[in-house]
Scaffold this motif. Sequence first.
Motif, mmCIF file in Angstrom:
data_model
loop_
_atom_site.group_PDB
_atom_site.id
_atom_site.type_symbol
_atom_site.label_atom_id
_atom_site.label_comp_id
_atom_site.label_asym_id
_atom_site.label_seq_id
_atom_site.Cartn_x
_atom_site.Cartn_y
_atom_site.Cartn_z
ATOM 1 N N THR A 127 12.386 -3.467 -3.345
ATOM 2 C CA THR A 127 12.993 -2.155 -3.152
ATOM 3 C C THR A 127 13.030 -1.787 -1.674
ATOM 4 O O THR A 127 12.097 -2.125 -0.924
ATOM 5 C CB THR A 127 12.227 -1.083 -3.940
ATOM 6 O OG1 THR A 127 12.901 0.164 -3.779
ATOM 7 C CG2 THR A 127 10.786 -0.932 -3.461
ATOM 8 N N ARG A 128 14.076 -1.111 -1.290
ATOM 9 C CA ARG A 128 14.248 -0.743 0.117
ATOM 10 C C ARG A 128 13.964 0.765 0.353
ATOM 11 O O ARG A 128 14.267 1.287 1.413
ATOM 12 C CB ARG A 128 15.675 -1.061 0.549
ATOM 13 C CG ARG A 128 15.985 -2.530 0.536
ATOM 14 C CD ARG A 128 15.071 -3.312 1.466
ATOM 15 N NE ARG A 128 15.291 -4.745 1.412
ATOM 16 C CZ ARG A 128 14.604 -5.615 2.121
ATOM 17 N NH1 ARG A 128 13.641 -5.194 2.905
ATOM 18 N NH2 ARG A 128 14.854 -6.907 2.027
ATOM 19 N N ASN A 129 13.375 1.376 -0.627
ATOM 20 C CA ASN A 129 13.021 2.789 -0.484
ATOM 21 C C ASN A 129 11.502 2.929 -0.524
ATOM 22 O O ASN A 129 10.816 2.207 -1.262
ATOM 23 C CB ASN A 129 13.634 3.626 -1.618
ATOM 24 C CG ASN A 129 15.164 3.561 -1.575
ATOM 25 O OD1 ASN A 129 15.760 3.645 -0.494
ATOM 26 N ND2 ASN A 129 15.784 3.415 -2.746
ATOM 27 N N GLU A 130 11.023 3.902 0.222
ATOM 28 C CA GLU A 130 9.581 4.110 0.261
ATOM 29 C C GLU A 130 9.153 4.790 -1.045
ATOM 30 O O GLU A 130 9.711 5.807 -1.452
ATOM 31 C CB GLU A 130 9.197 4.973 1.450
ATOM 32 C CG GLU A 130 7.700 5.071 1.645
ATOM 33 C CD GLU A 130 7.338 5.771 2.936
ATOM 34 O OE1 GLU A 130 6.161 6.049 3.142
ATOM 35 O OE2 GLU A 130 8.271 6.006 3.766
ATOM 36 N N ALA A 131 8.199 4.196 -1.725
ATOM 37 C CA ALA A 131 7.779 4.704 -3.039
ATOM 38 C C ALA A 131 6.918 5.951 -2.883
ATOM 39 O O ALA A 131 6.155 6.068 -1.926
ATOM 40 C CB ALA A 131 7.005 3.617 -3.777
ATOM 41 N N ASN A 132 7.015 6.846 -3.875
ATOM 42 C CA ASN A 132 6.177 8.038 -3.860
ATOM 43 C C ASN A 132 4.842 7.725 -4.537
ATOM 44 O O ASN A 132 4.628 6.627 -5.035
ATOM 45 C CB ASN A 132 6.885 9.215 -4.541
ATOM 46 C CG ASN A 132 7.323 8.859 -5.961
ATOM 47 O OD1 ASN A 132 6.581 8.192 -6.685
ATOM 48 N ND2 ASN A 132 8.515 9.304 -6.351
ATOM 49 N N GLU B 192 5.053 6.585 -8.230
ATOM 50 C CA GLU B 192 5.560 5.208 -8.379
ATOM 51 C C GLU B 192 4.489 4.193 -7.989
ATOM 52 O O GLU B 192 4.341 3.134 -8.626
ATOM 53 C CB GLU B 192 6.807 5.026 -7.527
ATOM 54 C CG GLU B 192 8.013 5.806 -8.054
ATOM 55 C CD GLU B 192 9.211 5.717 -7.125
ATOM 56 O OE1 GLU B 192 10.344 5.916 -7.604
ATOM 57 O OE2 GLU B 192 9.005 5.414 -5.904
ATOM 58 N N ASN C 137 9.237 -6.887 3.337
ATOM 59 C CA ASN C 137 9.772 -5.549 3.069
ATOM 60 C C ASN C 137 8.838 -4.508 3.688
ATOM 61 O O ASN C 137 7.694 -4.348 3.247
ATOM 62 C CB ASN C 137 9.899 -5.333 1.569
ATOM 63 C CG ASN C 137 10.681 -4.065 1.240
ATOM 64 O OD1 ASN C 137 10.961 -3.222 2.123
ATOM 65 N ND2 ASN C 137 11.034 -3.913 -0.035
ATOM 66 N N TYR D 197 8.858 -1.390 3.406
ATOM 67 C CA TYR D 197 8.681 -0.228 2.552
ATOM 68 C C TYR D 197 7.575 -0.438 1.515
ATOM 69 O O TYR D 197 7.229 0.503 0.795
ATOM 70 C CB TYR D 197 9.991 0.119 1.848
ATOM 71 C CG TYR D 197 11.103 0.463 2.811
ATOM 72 C CD1 TYR D 197 11.155 1.737 3.419
ATOM 73 C CD2 TYR D 197 12.081 -0.474 3.111
ATOM 74 C CE1 TYR D 197 12.175 2.037 4.321
ATOM 75 C CE2 TYR D 197 13.094 -0.178 4.011
ATOM 76 C CZ TYR D 197 13.140 1.071 4.622
ATOM 77 O OH TYR D 197 14.127 1.361 5.521
#
Length: 620
Positions: A95-100, A103, A134, A136
């Motif tokens: 994934t290329r989004n920073e997890a909260n 998550e 990655n 993130y």
Amino acid sequence: MNILRLFKVIANQLNNLSLQQKLIALYITIIIIPIIIFTTIYSKDVYNRAINEIRIQNESALEIEKIHIKNNIETMRRTAQMVISDMEFIDFVKTRNEANINELIDFKMNELSNVTRLQANNPAIENIRLYTTNPYVTEMWPILFQEKRIMNKPWRGEVIRRNGMELWWFDQQTEDVLERLPSQNTSKISLLRELDYPKNEHLGIIEINMFLKNFFPKMFGTMNNHDSVYVVLDKDMNMIRNYQHTFFEDKNINPEWLKSEFVKSQKEHKVSFQFNSNGTPYLVITAYLDDLEATLLNVISLEGLNAETAKTRNVFLSGIIILVTILSLFTYVLVSLLLKKMYHLKDSMKRVEKGDFNVDVDISGHDEIAELGFHFKSMIGKINSLIADAVNKQAAAKETELKALKTQIDSHFLYNTLENIKMMAEIEGKYDISDAITSLGEMMRYNLRWKNDFVVLDEELHYIKNYIDIMNLRLDGLLNLEIDVPRELLEQEVLKMSLQPIVENAVKHGIIPKNLSSHGTITIKVDYSDGIAVIEITDNGIGMNPEQCDQLNTRIQCEQENAQYSFKDGNGIGVRNVNERIKLYYGNEYGVSVTSKEGEFTTVTIKVPSKLMKGGSHRV
């Protein structure tokens, strides 16, 4: 040359030994040498069979070890494949989004726990790690790490070059990825694979590792065995081994020497090989590990086996030597008893050698030495008889000398008388009578001057000429004598008076009975062939038919005194006598033979060895 000289020295030493010592030496040699050869061959065979048994046992153990290694390889592969196949885990990593926070908690409680359980279900596996690029993704110990932690690892570039293909890597005493201090027994093997998701896009590197003590149970399970050790050589000839096992240090083996011997065996395509280090033999059994591109080696010391074999051989030889020594003493006593009679005979011979011929040789028994003593005693008796005969002959010789002197005086008187008659015949002009008396005188001198049984052929032919001259006086010149002899054969050795009886028989029984009015011819021809002088005497007389010729040849060769065609002359020396004399002096391969044709000729052939009395044997 040194070996020949040594043999000569040994031969001289043996010649100086007594017969008893020679027999004992021969006895010991006959027993000891075969025993030594047999013991050496047998010991070597036992040694080789023991090595073969060791090889078979350890090859079986090595195969079992390969099965364990194969199982560990499959366990690590399966674990890596299960991690890669967990798409939810992989989706989170890519994934290329920073997890909260939610998550991350959900990922740790589910996907990361699944991977952790894989490690828990396979206790032999030490670590399951994923190094990702990655930025993130948050690191989560002990599974998820940033790839920057392994940027300096020597295997990273090789994993990327393999583009998804697995790489097996040995780490011995390396720093932990968390940069903690190295600890003991951290040697491990790692399965490394690149993750590219989507295809051809580098996502990270997965590492599954296991301690070497778990991966190679034999290598770390033989700590108490000081006679063998397991090591691994990878494709770059790096040695992986248990450094706590002091086999190489205790045996003073240089690992590089082992590597060089292994390379030699690989060139010869050998599964096992032997080498020596510091005088100690070693057996090495190998097994190739395809998946690891490495070779597992079991190095076994044969020092104990070698020492045990040598000890057994030495004990056996020592026992044999002691036994042979005892037997040699008994043999020495027995041989002394057996040779007692021979020594008695030897002493008797020494007394005879000193001139004592009154020795009484008294040796009883029926063996060879007793028989030899009997013959020696008989020989002493014959020697005494010969001495007595010699004394008698010496006395008779003196008497013979007186008779010979008287005969010489009588012969001189006869020669002088013949000379006076010859002179009277010449004064009266009777030259034929004078010539006949001259021939007769020469014949008498030839007969009376018998100093040797051998004469040259030229002298014998001269005697034949004189004989023909006298016979022509009786027969009014009826006889012709033709001589065909090469000059070099005039010196050929012949028996004295060996041709005259044959010529006389040719005249009396061949030429005269045919026709007294016609001339008769006697031809003497001499030739040489293959070391044999062949003398042919041919007359043109009445000859014989084949039956008469065969009978004559038979009677010439026999020893009967009443042979019909023996043709004896007045002195009793006939053709058969000539044949017997030739065989007596020269051998049975020489002698006289007759060929004839009725009404035409008779040829008498004499064969004797070609031997020149002046200048040696004839040579072509």
